[in-house]
Scaffold this active site. Structure first.
Site, mmCIF file in Angstrom:
data_model
loop_
_atom_site.group_PDB
_atom_site.id
_atom_site.type_symbol
_atom_site.label_atom_id
_atom_site.label_comp_id
_atom_site.label_asym_id
_atom_site.label_seq_id
_atom_site.Cartn_x
_atom_site.Cartn_y
_atom_site.Cartn_z
ATOM 1 C CG MET A 144 47.122 71.718 145.893
ATOM 2 S SD MET A 144 47.051 70.103 146.677
ATOM 3 C CE MET A 144 45.522 70.306 147.593
ATOM 4 N N GLY A 152 48.894 66.488 145.743
ATOM 5 C CA GLY A 152 48.073 65.683 144.836
ATOM 6 C C GLY A 152 47.340 64.546 145.530
ATOM 7 C CG ASP A 208 48.949 69.696 153.350
ATOM 8 O OD1 ASP A 208 48.651 68.549 153.737
ATOM 9 O OD2 ASP A 208 48.315 70.303 152.459
ATOM 10 C CG MET A 242 43.619 68.372 144.564
ATOM 11 S SD MET A 242 44.127 66.672 144.786
ATOM 12 C CE MET A 242 44.763 66.752 146.462
ATOM 13 C CG MET A 255 52.683 71.647 149.486
ATOM 14 S SD MET A 255 51.170 71.120 150.328
ATOM 15 C CE MET A 255 51.158 69.339 150.039
ATOM 16 N N GLY A 278 46.680 62.196 149.378
ATOM 17 C CA GLY A 278 46.884 61.940 150.795
ATOM 18 C C GLY A 278 47.642 60.632 150.948
ATOM 19 C CG HIS A 289 43.970 71.168 154.853
ATOM 20 N ND1 HIS A 289 44.738 72.306 154.837
ATOM 21 C CD2 HIS A 289 44.342 70.450 153.762
ATOM 22 C CE1 HIS A 289 45.556 72.275 153.792
ATOM 23 N NE2 HIS A 289 45.323 71.153 153.113
ATOM 24 C CG ASP A 314 43.817 69.006 150.577
ATOM 25 O OD1 ASP A 314 44.698 69.882 150.586
ATOM 26 O OD2 ASP A 314 43.729 68.108 151.445
ATOM 27 C CB SER A 367 43.558 66.826 155.245
ATOM 28 O OG SER A 367 43.247 66.516 153.902
ATOM 29 C CG HIS A 371 46.214 73.238 150.042
ATOM 30 N ND1 HIS A 371 46.856 72.033 150.267
ATOM 31 C CD2 HIS A 371 47.031 73.943 149.224
ATOM 32 C CE1 HIS A 371 48.010 72.023 149.607
ATOM 33 N NE2 HIS A 371 48.125 73.162 148.962
#
Ligand code: DX5
Ligand code: ZN
Length: 223
Positions: free
Chosen positions: A68, A142, A175, A37, A137, A144, A33, A35, A8, A66
């Site tokens: 979110m 939200g 994750d 958001m 999850m 790391g 990975h 992320d 990530s 991923h």
């Protein structure tokens, strides 16, 4: 079955992202990975389509995206065109899961469904004949750098047994808070892809961290 590492880059040094990705590749990471958001589905904003596109032009690593975000189906095509290989969305988002899986496949990507800590394992069962991956999850999505929630181990095991009753291959990914202590626990419960963020970047030797996960076979871990 060898475990894999999806690195990530959420907490990577963004000014040096290109070098970081090369380093992760050389260290043996199996996937990147990514992320995404939107500040609504989770209380944070990260990066999106242009950055993914730049990354995909700079690496051959498998891109594990991923999402979110509140209404993932709206952006599936854009992320696919930007180079995503696997697109994972949240069961808790507002998009219809069946339509979203179909849109991801139509865009030429593998499809994953993710569940937040409060969502039971059973929620993914109706989608197992369609998805290529389930992402459990192990922290609240939200940010790391949070700690693995121990109660999630049982959920990983429940998803693993549900997956094993299907005859097509479904990746089981975890994750959040994965490190040297929690990777063996998640692996023993049946996870095969470990998303690792802060632990990789804090470590002195990324290759050693990744190799340790590779050597953690599920059967050995369960002994
Ligand atoms: C959290 C993200 C994770 C995060 C993992 O919402 O989905 O991918 O980057 O980071 P660590 O490994 O630090 O928990
Ligand atoms: Zn993630």
């Amino acid at each position: 079955m060898e475990n894999m590492v999806s690195a990530s880059i959420l907490n990577a040094d963004m000014l040096r992202l290109g070098d970081v990705i090369k380093q992760l590749d050389q260290a043996g990471a199996d996937m990147l990975h990514f992320d995404v958001m939107d500040g609504v589905f989770v209380n944070n904003l990260s990066f999106g389509i242009p950055i993914l596109k730049a990354i995909s032009q700079a690496t051959h690593l498998y891109l594990d995206v991923h999402l979110m975000i509140t209404d993932p189906i709206r952006y599936v095509k854009d992320f696919a065109e930007a180079g995503a290989d696997l697109i994972t969305f949240h069961y808790e988002s507002v998009s219809d899961p069946f339509a979203t899986i179909e849109a991801i496949h139509a865009a030429g990507c593998k499809a994953g469904i993710s569940i937040k800590p409060a969502t039971p394992a059973e929620a993914v069962i109706p989608f197992l004949d369609k998805v290529d991956a389930v992402l459990v999850m192990t922290v609240e999505p939200g940010f790391g750098g949070q700690g693995y929630i121990p109660e999630m181990t049982e959920k990983i095991a429940a998803v693993r047994s549900a997956i094993d009753s299907w005859d097509h291959e479904i990746m089981l990914e975890v994750d959040g808070g994965i490190n040297a202590e929690t990777a063996p626990i998640a692996s023993a419960a049946g996870a095969e892809i470990m998303v690792i963020g802060s632990y990789l970047f804090k470590s002195e030797d990324m290759a050693a961290v990744i190799e340790a996960v590779h050597n953690l076979s599920r059967s050995e871990a369960a002994d």
